[in-house]
Design an enzyme around this catalytic site. Structure first.
Site, mmCIF file in Angstrom:
data_model
loop_
_atom_site.group_PDB
_atom_site.id
_atom_site.type_symbol
_atom_site.label_atom_id
_atom_site.label_comp_id
_atom_site.label_asym_id
_atom_site.label_seq_id
_atom_site.Cartn_x
_atom_site.Cartn_y
_atom_site.Cartn_z
ATOM 1 N N LYS A 6 51.352 -48.675 31.050
ATOM 2 C CA LYS A 6 51.894 -47.331 30.781
ATOM 3 C C LYS A 6 53.407 -47.330 30.957
ATOM 4 O O LYS A 6 53.971 -48.150 31.709
ATOM 5 C CB LYS A 6 51.263 -46.276 31.686
ATOM 6 C CG LYS A 6 51.368 -46.519 33.195
ATOM 7 C CD LYS A 6 52.614 -45.974 33.858
ATOM 8 C CE LYS A 6 52.633 -46.218 35.366
ATOM 9 N NZ LYS A 6 53.944 -46.151 35.973
ATOM 10 N N ASP A 56 47.844 -43.807 39.980
ATOM 11 C CA ASP A 56 48.017 -44.040 38.537
ATOM 12 C C ASP A 56 46.704 -44.366 37.822
ATOM 13 O O ASP A 56 46.672 -44.459 36.601
ATOM 14 C CB ASP A 56 48.965 -45.236 38.298
ATOM 15 C CG ASP A 56 50.427 -44.849 38.452
ATOM 16 O OD1 ASP A 56 50.728 -43.634 38.398
ATOM 17 O OD2 ASP A 56 51.258 -45.760 38.626
#
Ligand code: C5P
Length: 289
Positions: free
Chosen positions: A11, A138
């Site tokens: 990401k 996350d």
């Protein structure tokens, strides 16, 4: 034996703002997060009849119980009450670690996703995201791999329009960052400015790469710049090579430039490699993952 294969995508934090410390010791944040094509390959073998094993092809990545992928599998089987009769997870790493790219989180989420698919979607996406949060802040993002505005610890996600066509050049400085150590210093840090999330979201809605690129801001970068002037050098080099915008991802230390052309990104990659930087290229992923 049954084999399950999953891709674990990295990401980028297109924006990252820290809003304040919470009573539980974590920080409330606000971040536009976006998945990219750079990925690890996760292979899960069930029914090995052997003690559980987790291995990665990079020596310095934790193996066995210390790997977040092991913890993800353990959590899944505890919650589901299923018994895999032996398990072997093998991770082919491509996402640099301690880089702000969420590599370990992506591997853990891939394990949850792969096991859930194998067991006929026993858990809903929401339940998987709740389990994911027990593994790390996350990890919930990595369950669905879509562009989101993430709040809270990172688990309160609102889906956004995804990025228009874009190419990302990731540049690895020669130092790594410990996320907990950086968060420990965040409360007293006087940030000179904060990302404008409204403008970033508008840029995404309009599919306007110029607006998006100009609004990429990560407050952690201010904290690292003082000790690591190299980051500014990388930004300047990316700018000089035609990047539309540059920023740092997560708690760093990887910096990235956004380009609207593959060729420009590839040329920038060659220029940066020539002066000794490690680079990786990526683009958007198909949202149907
Ligand atoms: O959740 P995760 O294990 O990835 O977080 C690592 C560390 O980063 C935490 O121990 C905490 O110190 C810090 N953190 C935080 N606020 C967040 C996410 C992480 O303070 N939203």
């Amino acid at each position: 034996m049954i084999t399950i294969e999953e891709k674990a995508y990295a990401k980028l934090n297109l924006t990252l703002d820290i809003l304040g410390k919470r009573e539980d010791g974590y920080h409330d944040l606000s971040s536009v997060m976006h998945p990219i094509s750079l990925c690890d390959e996760v292979e899960i073998n069930l029914g090995t009849g052997e003690p559980w094993q987790v291995v990665a092809d990079w020596e310095h990545i934790p193996h066995g119980r210390k790997n977040l992928a092991y913890k993800a599998a353990k959590l899944f089987f505890e919650r589901s009450g299923k018994d895999p009769d032996g398990l072997h997870i093998s991770i082919t790493k491509r996402i640099p670690d301690q880089a702000g790219l969420g590599g370990g989180s992506a591997d853990a989420a891939a394990v949850l996703r792969g096991l859930n698919r194998h067991y006929d979607n026993l858990f809903t996406v929401k339940e998987l995201e709740e389990m994911a949060l027990e593994l790390g802040s996350d990890v919930p993002f990595c369950i669905q791999n879509r562009t989101v505005l993430a709040k809270g610890r990172g688990e309160k996600m609102v889906g956004l329009k995804t990025m228009p066509e874009a190419y990302y050049l990731l540049v690895q400085p020669d130092f790594k960052v410990s996320t907990p150590e950086l968060f420990a210093k965040v409360d007293d840090f006087p940030f000179p400015s904060h990302p404008d999330q409204g403008e970033m979201i508008l840029g995404l809605e309009q599919g306007n790469l110029i607006t998006i690129a100009k609004n990429m801001t990560n407050v952690f970068e201010y904290m690292l710049l003082a000790d690591h002037p190299e980051l500014e050098k990388i930004e300047n080099a990316l700018d000089n090579c035609g990047a539309m915008g540059t920023s740092m991802t997560g708690s760093g230390s990887v910096m990235f430039g956004v380009f609207d052309s593959f060729n420009f990104a590839a040329m920038a990659s060659m220029s940066l490699m020539k002066v000794g930087y490690k680079t990786l290229m990526a683009t958007n992923i198909n949202p149907e993952v």
